[in-house]
Design a protein around this motif. Structure first.
Motif, PDB file in Angstrom:
ATOM      1  N   LEU A   1       1.614   4.368   5.690  1.00  0.00           N
ATOM      2  CA  LEU A   1       0.451   5.225   5.919  1.00  0.00           C
ATOM      3  C   LEU A   1       0.253   6.055   4.655  1.00  0.00           C
ATOM      4  O   LEU A   1       1.194   6.706   4.181  1.00  0.00           O
ATOM      5  CB  LEU A   1       0.656   6.140   7.121  1.00  0.00           C
ATOM      6  CG  LEU A   1       0.684   5.412   8.466  1.00  0.00           C
ATOM      7  CD1 LEU A   1       2.108   5.196   8.920  1.00  0.00           C
ATOM      8  CD2 LEU A   1      -0.077   6.189   9.488  1.00  0.00           C
ATOM      9  N   GLU A   2      -0.945   5.995   4.108  1.00  0.00           N
ATOM     10  CA  GLU A   2      -1.301   6.778   2.923  1.00  0.00           C
ATOM     11  C   GLU A   2      -2.282   7.863   3.345  1.00  0.00           C
ATOM     12  O   GLU A   2      -3.282   7.567   4.006  1.00  0.00           O
ATOM     13  CB  GLU A   2      -1.980   5.914   1.864  1.00  0.00           C
ATOM     14  CG  GLU A   2      -1.120   4.861   1.254  1.00  0.00           C
ATOM     15  CD  GLU A   2      -1.875   4.066   0.193  1.00  0.00           C
ATOM     16  OE1 GLU A   2      -2.936   4.540  -0.307  1.00  0.00           O
ATOM     17  OE2 GLU A   2      -1.421   2.959  -0.117  1.00  0.00           O
ATOM     18  N   PHE A   3      -1.989   9.085   2.932  1.00  0.00           N
ATOM     19  CA  PHE A   3      -2.853  10.222   3.240  1.00  0.00           C
ATOM     20  C   PHE A   3      -3.359  10.791   1.919  1.00  0.00           C
ATOM     21  O   PHE A   3      -2.573  11.293   1.109  1.00  0.00           O
ATOM     22  CB  PHE A   3      -2.076  11.277   4.039  1.00  0.00           C
ATOM     23  CG  PHE A   3      -1.519  10.749   5.332  1.00  0.00           C
ATOM     24  CD1 PHE A   3      -2.332  10.608   6.444  1.00  0.00           C
ATOM     25  CD2 PHE A   3      -0.195  10.359   5.428  1.00  0.00           C
ATOM     26  CE1 PHE A   3      -1.829  10.104   7.640  1.00  0.00           C
ATOM     27  CE2 PHE A   3       0.322   9.860   6.622  1.00  0.00           C
ATOM     28  CZ  PHE A   3      -0.500   9.732   7.725  1.00  0.00           C
ATOM     29  N   HIS A   4      -4.665  10.685   1.701  1.00  0.00           N
ATOM     30  CA  HIS A   4      -5.289  11.109   0.446  1.00  0.00           C
ATOM     31  C   HIS A   4      -6.006  12.442   0.652  1.00  0.00           C
ATOM     32  O   HIS A   4      -6.844  12.568   1.534  1.00  0.00           O
ATOM     33  CB  HIS A   4      -6.286  10.048  -0.035  1.00  0.00           C
ATOM     34  CG  HIS A   4      -5.643   8.741  -0.361  1.00  0.00           C
ATOM     35  ND1 HIS A   4      -5.318   8.369  -1.638  1.00  0.00           N
ATOM     36  CD2 HIS A   4      -5.220   7.711   0.438  1.00  0.00           C
ATOM     37  CE1 HIS A   4      -4.750   7.174  -1.630  1.00  0.00           C
ATOM     38  NE2 HIS A   4      -4.685   6.766  -0.374  1.00  0.00           N
ATOM     39  N   ALA A   5      -5.672  13.411  -0.183  1.00  0.00           N
ATOM     40  CA  ALA A   5      -6.290  14.738  -0.141  1.00  0.00           C
ATOM     41  C   ALA A   5      -6.556  15.177  -1.573  1.00  0.00           C
ATOM     42  O   ALA A   5      -5.991  14.610  -2.517  1.00  0.00           O
ATOM     43  CB  ALA A   5      -5.361  15.728   0.556  1.00  0.00           C
TER      44      ALA A   5
END
Length: 138
Positions: free
Chosen positions: A86-90
């Motif tokens: 899971l990649e979380f981009h912010a």
């Protein structure tokens, strides 16, 4: 019957160092928001020192078990035999975690028992939602 499912999972943070530390996380699903799942990381596991919660579609999580999915802030893809990435981009950066695919499958099965896939719309009270919008517009 409960309307919320919460399942702790062990997430492995992918970092530049060879060691991948485990961090606790919780997957949750609420019948009142039937299309969404949430993944929450507790304050001690985040750089900011505050709890972080990501909300994304149940469909994205399920599809990501079988192939790369997502083009926005959250992306999901299989990795090896029993891992899901899971990649979380912010704006502050990107966090990448590995979770055991079996844990995600168990979570999705429980959500499917609560609200079957394809029947999410039956959980929505559209008349009430429309009435709230109209009341706020006046």
């Amino acid at each position: 019957m409960s309307t919320v499912i919460e399942q702790p999972v062990e997430a492995r943070l992918v970092a530049a160092a060879p060691r991948m530390p485990s961090i606790p996380a919780t997957l949750s699903y609420d019948r009142n928001d039937p299309f969404a799942v949430r993944m929450t990381f507790p304050a001690p596991a985040t750089l900011e020192g505050v709890e972080v919660c990501w909300t994304f579609s149940r469909e994205l999580l399920a599809a990501g078990l079988h192939g790369a999915e997502g083009f926005g802030d959250v992306r999901v893809r299989p990795y090896g035999y029993d891992r899901t990435v899971l990649e979380f981009h912010a704006p502050e950066g990107t966090a990448i975690v590995h979770v055991r695919s079996g844990e995600i499958r168990r979570f999705l099965e429980a959500t499917g028992d609560l609200v079957p896939v394809g029947l999410e719309h039956l959980q929505l009270d559209l008349d009430h939602g429309l009435a709230e919008l109209m009341r706020d517009a006046c």
